[in-house]
Design a protein around this motif. Sequence first.
Motif, PDB file in Angstrom:
ATOM      1  N   GLY A 194       0.866  -1.185   0.000  1.00  0.00           N
ATOM      2  CA  GLY A 194       0.000   0.000   0.000  1.00  0.00           C
ATOM      3  C   GLY A 194       0.898   1.230   0.000  1.00  0.00           C
ATOM      4  N   GLY A 245       3.855   0.908   2.673  1.00  0.00           N
ATOM      5  CA  GLY A 245       4.890  -0.081   2.373  1.00  0.00           C
ATOM      6  C   GLY A 245       5.770   0.360   1.208  1.00  0.00           C
ATOM      7  N   LEU A 296       6.107  -7.739  -0.313  1.00  0.00           N
ATOM      8  CA  LEU A 296       5.135  -8.798  -0.642  1.00  0.00           C
ATOM      9  C   LEU A 296       3.729  -8.215  -0.563  1.00  0.00           C
ATOM     10  CD1 LEU A 296       6.316 -11.749   1.669  1.00  0.00           C
ATOM     11  CD2 LEU A 296       6.844 -11.412  -0.763  1.00  0.00           C
ATOM     12  N   ASP A 297       2.867  -8.586  -1.496  1.00  0.00           N
ATOM     13  CA  ASP A 297       1.462  -8.210  -1.349  1.00  0.00           C
ATOM     14  C   ASP A 297       0.589  -9.410  -1.667  1.00  0.00           C
ATOM     15  OD1 ASP A 297      -0.050  -5.319  -1.033  1.00  0.00           O
ATOM     16  OD2 ASP A 297      -1.308  -6.882  -1.903  1.00  0.00           O
ATOM     17  N   ALA A 302      -2.467  -9.360  -2.802  1.00  0.00           N
ATOM     18  CA  ALA A 302      -3.330  -9.195  -3.982  1.00  0.00           C
ATOM     19  C   ALA A 302      -2.627  -9.762  -5.212  1.00  0.00           C
ATOM     20  CB  ALA A 302      -3.632  -7.715  -4.187  1.00  0.00           C
ATOM     21  N   THR A 319      -6.959  -2.384  -3.113  1.00  0.00           N
ATOM     22  CA  THR A 319      -6.939  -0.988  -2.700  1.00  0.00           C
ATOM     23  C   THR A 319      -8.165  -0.297  -3.267  1.00  0.00           C
ATOM     24  OG1 THR A 319      -4.543  -1.124  -2.869  1.00  0.00           O
ATOM     25  CG2 THR A 319      -5.475   1.074  -2.690  1.00  0.00           C
ATOM     26  N   VAL A 363      -9.393  11.555  -1.437  1.00  0.00           N
ATOM     27  CA  VAL A 363      -8.859  12.914  -1.454  1.00  0.00           C
ATOM     28  C   VAL A 363      -7.543  12.873  -0.690  1.00  0.00           C
ATOM     29  CG1 VAL A 363      -9.201  15.279  -0.684  1.00  0.00           C
ATOM     30  CG2 VAL A 363     -11.115  13.997  -1.613  1.00  0.00           C
ATOM     31  N   LEU A 386      -6.555   5.596  -5.590  1.00  0.00           N
ATOM     32  CA  LEU A 386      -5.495   4.975  -4.772  1.00  0.00           C
ATOM     33  C   LEU A 386      -4.862   3.792  -5.508  1.00  0.00           C
ATOM     34  CD1 LEU A 386      -4.149   5.520  -2.155  1.00  0.00           C
ATOM     35  CD2 LEU A 386      -5.903   4.228  -0.984  1.00  0.00           C
ATOM     36  N   PRO A 435       0.636 -13.755  -0.137  1.00  0.00           N
ATOM     37  CA  PRO A 435       0.185 -13.393   1.210  1.00  0.00           C
ATOM     38  C   PRO A 435       1.156 -13.912   2.267  1.00  0.00           C
ATOM     39  CG  PRO A 435      -1.417 -14.833   0.071  1.00  0.00           C
ATOM     40  CD  PRO A 435      -0.165 -14.821  -0.748  1.00  0.00           C
ATOM     41  N   CYS A 451     -17.548   1.896   3.122  1.00  0.00           N
ATOM     42  CA  CYS A 451     -17.909   1.307   1.830  1.00  0.00           C
ATOM     43  C   CYS A 451     -17.658   2.380   0.782  1.00  0.00           C
ATOM     44  CB  CYS A 451     -19.389   0.933   1.794  1.00  0.00           C
ATOM     45  SG  CYS A 451     -19.848  -0.270   3.041  1.00  0.00           S
ATOM     46  N   VAL A 507     -11.058   1.118   8.811  1.00  0.00           N
ATOM     47  CA  VAL A 507     -10.135   2.225   9.110  1.00  0.00           C
ATOM     48  C   VAL A 507      -9.878   2.258  10.620  1.00  0.00           C
ATOM     49  CG1 VAL A 507     -10.482   3.805   7.192  1.00  0.00           C
ATOM     50  CG2 VAL A 507     -12.134   3.798   9.029  1.00  0.00           C
ATOM     51  N   ILE A 551       3.993   0.220  10.229  1.00  0.00           N
ATOM     52  CA  ILE A 551       3.748   1.513   9.579  1.00  0.00           C
ATOM     53  C   ILE A 551       2.316   1.579   9.026  1.00  0.00           C
ATOM     54  CG2 ILE A 551       6.183   1.836   8.992  1.00  0.00           C
ATOM     55  CD1 ILE A 551       5.571   1.007   6.129  1.00  0.00           C
ATOM     56  N   LEU A 594      -3.803   7.263  10.910  1.00  0.00           N
ATOM     57  CA  LEU A 594      -4.950   7.782  10.165  1.00  0.00           C
ATOM     58  C   LEU A 594      -5.635   8.859  10.988  1.00  0.00           C
ATOM     59  CD1 LEU A 594      -7.298   6.206   7.791  1.00  0.00           C
ATOM     60  CD2 LEU A 594      -8.430   7.139   9.785  1.00  0.00           C
ATOM     61  N   ILE A 607      -3.559   8.624   3.711  1.00  0.00           N
ATOM     62  CA  ILE A 607      -2.537   8.373   2.674  1.00  0.00           C
ATOM     63  C   ILE A 607      -1.252   9.142   2.998  1.00  0.00           C
ATOM     64  CG2 ILE A 607      -1.987   8.501   0.211  1.00  0.00           C
ATOM     65  CD1 ILE A 607      -5.032   8.459  -0.330  1.00  0.00           C
TER      66      ILE A 607
HETATM   67  C1  LIG Z   1     -13.652   3.849   2.746  1.00  0.00           C
HETATM   68  C2  LIG Z   1     -12.329   4.514   2.926  1.00  0.00           C
HETATM   69  C3  LIG Z   1     -12.104   5.776   2.429  1.00  0.00           C
HETATM   70  C4  LIG Z   1     -10.866   6.414   2.602  1.00  0.00           C
HETATM   71  N1  LIG Z   1     -10.683   7.644   2.065  1.00  0.00           N
HETATM   72  C5  LIG Z   1      -9.489   8.251   2.191  1.00  0.00           C
HETATM   73  C6  LIG Z   1      -9.276   9.523   1.602  1.00  0.00           C
HETATM   74  O1  LIG Z   1     -10.148  10.093   0.954  1.00  0.00           O
HETATM   75  N2  LIG Z   1      -8.058  10.096   1.794  1.00  0.00           N
HETATM   76  C7  LIG Z   1      -7.052   9.502   2.512  1.00  0.00           C
HETATM   77  O2  LIG Z   1      -5.962  10.084   2.644  1.00  0.00           O
HETATM   78  N3  LIG Z   1      -7.244   8.293   3.078  1.00  0.00           N
HETATM   79  C8  LIG Z   1      -8.426   7.653   2.931  1.00  0.00           C
HETATM   80  N4  LIG Z   1      -8.616   6.421   3.500  1.00  0.00           N
HETATM   81  C9  LIG Z   1      -7.527   5.811   4.272  1.00  0.00           C
HETATM   82  C10 LIG Z   1      -6.412   5.262   3.369  1.00  0.00           C
HETATM   83  O3  LIG Z   1      -6.974   4.434   2.363  1.00  0.00           O
HETATM   84  C11 LIG Z   1      -5.431   4.486   4.233  1.00  0.00           C
HETATM   85  O4  LIG Z   1      -5.018   5.280   5.332  1.00  0.00           O
HETATM   86  C12 LIG Z   1      -4.193   4.055   3.452  1.00  0.00           C
HETATM   87  O5  LIG Z   1      -4.551   3.324   2.306  1.00  0.00           O
HETATM   88  C13 LIG Z   1      -3.297   3.212   4.346  1.00  0.00           C
HETATM   89  O6  LIG Z   1      -2.204   2.752   3.634  1.00  0.00           O
HETATM   90  P1  LIG Z   1      -1.422   1.455   4.114  1.00  0.00           P
HETATM   91  O7  LIG Z   1      -0.265   1.295   3.199  1.00  0.00           O
HETATM   92  O8  LIG Z   1      -1.145   1.546   5.560  1.00  0.00           O
HETATM   93  O9  LIG Z   1      -2.445   0.250   3.975  1.00  0.00           O
HETATM   94  P2  LIG Z   1      -3.340  -0.253   2.766  1.00  0.00           P
HETATM   95  O10 LIG Z   1      -3.556   0.813   1.764  1.00  0.00           O
HETATM   96  O11 LIG Z   1      -4.508  -0.896   3.403  1.00  0.00           O
HETATM   97  O12 LIG Z   1      -2.429  -1.364   2.059  1.00  0.00           O
HETATM   98  C14 LIG Z   1      -2.150  -2.574   2.713  1.00  0.00           C
HETATM   99  C15 LIG Z   1      -1.637  -3.556   1.678  1.00  0.00           C
HETATM  100  O13 LIG Z   1      -1.172  -4.714   2.360  1.00  0.00           O
HETATM  101  C16 LIG Z   1      -1.593  -5.870   1.672  1.00  0.00           C
HETATM  102  N5  LIG Z   1      -1.620  -6.944   2.689  1.00  0.00           N
HETATM  103  C17 LIG Z   1      -2.390  -7.011   3.791  1.00  0.00           C
HETATM  104  N6  LIG Z   1      -2.104  -8.103   4.497  1.00  0.00           N
HETATM  105  C18 LIG Z   1      -1.111  -8.745   3.827  1.00  0.00           C
HETATM  106  C19 LIG Z   1      -0.406  -9.962   4.055  1.00  0.00           C
HETATM  107  N7  LIG Z   1      -0.618 -10.722   5.139  1.00  0.00           N
HETATM  108  N8  LIG Z   1       0.528 -10.340   3.151  1.00  0.00           N
HETATM  109  C20 LIG Z   1       0.779  -9.581   2.053  1.00  0.00           C
HETATM  110  N9  LIG Z   1       0.114  -8.427   1.792  1.00  0.00           N
HETATM  111  C21 LIG Z   1      -0.806  -8.008   2.666  1.00  0.00           C
HETATM  112  C22 LIG Z   1      -2.937  -5.498   1.083  1.00  0.00           C
HETATM  113  O14 LIG Z   1      -3.254  -6.296  -0.042  1.00  0.00           O
HETATM  114  C23 LIG Z   1      -2.713  -4.026   0.703  1.00  0.00           C
HETATM  115  O15 LIG Z   1      -2.223  -3.892  -0.616  1.00  0.00           O
HETATM  116  C24 LIG Z   1      -9.839   5.765   3.324  1.00  0.00           C
HETATM  117  C25 LIG Z   1     -10.047   4.477   3.829  1.00  0.00           C
HETATM  118  C26 LIG Z   1     -11.278   3.855   3.623  1.00  0.00           C
HETATM  119  C27 LIG Z   1     -11.484   2.462   4.133  1.00  0.00           C
END
Ligand SMILES: Cc1cc2nc3c(=O)[nH]c(=O)nc-3n(C[C@H](O)[C@H](O)[C@H](O)COP(=O)(O)OP(=O)(O)OC[C@H]3O[C@@H](n4cnc5c(N)ncnc54)[C@H](O)[C@@H]3O)c2cc1C
Length: 422
Positions: free
Chosen positions: A29, A32, A56-57, A59, A66, A71, A131, A154, A229, A320, A339, A346, A354
């Motif tokens: 994400g 990472g 590693l991901d 997906a 994602t 925004v 995203l 995974p 959602c 979230v 992280i 958040l 993000i």
């Molecule tokens: C409905 C909704 C709306 C949002 N709107 C906004 C917005 O408008 N603006 C904003 O800034 N933020 C928004 N957010 C929050 C934002 O999406 C997240 O804060 C951000 O994506 C977090 O990034 P991350 O890298 O921590 O995790 P994620 O983006 O969740 O990425 C995690 C990754 O890890 C992978 N993964 C998980 N477990 C494993 C495993 N065991 N092995 C391998 N891979 C794995 C997943 O496939 C995924 O690709 C929103 C969230 C939601 C749910």
Amino acid sequence: MSDPHPTSLNAADVERDELEVDVLIVGAGPSGLACAIDVARRFQAAGETERVILVLDKATEVGHHTLSGAVMNPKGISELFSDWRERGFPVQADVTGDSVALLRGGGRHKRLTGALVPPQFNNHGNCIVSLNQVVGWLQAQAEELGVEVYAGFPAAEVRYEGERVVGVVTRDSGIAKDGTQKPTFEAGMEVRAKVTVFAEGARGNLAKELFSRLGLYEGKNPQTFGTGCKEVWEVPAEIGGPLKGAVQHTAGYPLGSTGYGGGWIYGIDDTHVSLGFVVGLDHPDAALDPHALFVQWKQHSFLQEVLSDGKLLRYGAKTVPEGGYHSMPKLSGDGFCLIGDTAGFLNAATLKGIHLSIKSGMLAAEAIAPAVSSEDTGAASLARYTELFEASWAKDELYKVRTGGRPSLEGCSPGCSTRGSR
Ligand SMILES: Cc1cc2nc3c(=O)[nH]c(=O)nc-3n(C[C@H](O)[C@H](O)[C@H](O)COP(=O)(O)OP(=O)(O)OC[C@H]3O[C@@H](n4cnc5c(N)ncnc54)[C@H](O)[C@@H]3O)c2cc1C
């Protein structure tokens, strides 16, 4: 004989391929990939070009898990790449204006614009992004720097030596429900790393295990969660055109005064909008159904004006972390860092993670690279990440929402029963 009650997704006692890397990041994400990019740059700057960084991901392709429209506050990406726009970072639209609609029953609503829009809904200077495209772009930047990104892997188990994290095992495939191996069985791979970074998003399986095994929440508030959602719709140009760049939030209907949550609709381009609804799960009604609320919300005439002649293109739902600063776990330990959403980066008041995720990846990278170089990746060395976080704007932002930062719209409008909304 196979274990009739397997405690993990993986089979025990099978021969596994082993891979040794310097830095392993679980999750591609924004957090990472930002971490991978920054670690790679730091190794390059130190002349350590042989270092192996693996992401590693789970997906099948990066970005497939994602959710699209978001925004984004550009604060994070502009620190990662000062020339992010020139490099072609995928911006769908710059935000042109904000408004809040206080939705009521019977299809009524009242719109707040200009100075009446509460500060947490102010998106001046932010941009609308997909995203999914953002992580695709970050993946390309990471790969250009020599980072290995494996999609479709995974991570299923954490590997420890004592209490030190030494890597993960990826999921076996071809295991029957009762834990026995099917003829198609393939053993997961054992990946050993000097530092393992957990960037799984909210409530990751591996992070949950780490939290309890290593007591990473001792002395902290428990994390609280919301479920969001999200959908992307195609709409006629005469509807979508005027909405391009507009960020509209909604409060009120269908939540009562006990619920925390709200909705939004963003104009992506002339013919596409992104919309969503998020609700806090610490709701007095244990049978609360976030998707049912979302469906009810879409039926309000305020939404129907946009959606009635439109077509649903994509949809998804995700958790979230809403607890704020006091609900963040210990960020690192022996051989590992946490992280992004995994670690509660958040801002629940603005529903923005993000920029904080990217920043957390960079802060972790700043601690990880010298730790690996000096061959000291123990807890004391990686605690530098927490020190860097405490001195950063990310801490300042999260401290403002230290207990979740639920804003209140009470008093905005007579009859508006919403306690808090985004
Ligand atoms: C409905 C909704 C709306 C949002 N709107 C906004 C917005 O408008 N603006 C904003 O800034 N933020 C928004 N957010 C929050 C934002 O999406 C997240 O804060 C951000 O994506 C977090 O990034 P991350 O890298 O921590 O995790 P994620 O983006 O969740 O990425 C995690 C990754 O890890 C992978 N993964 C998980 N477990 C494993 C495993 N065991 N092995 C391998 N891979 C794995 C997943 O496939 C995924 O690709 C929103 C969230 C939601 C749910």
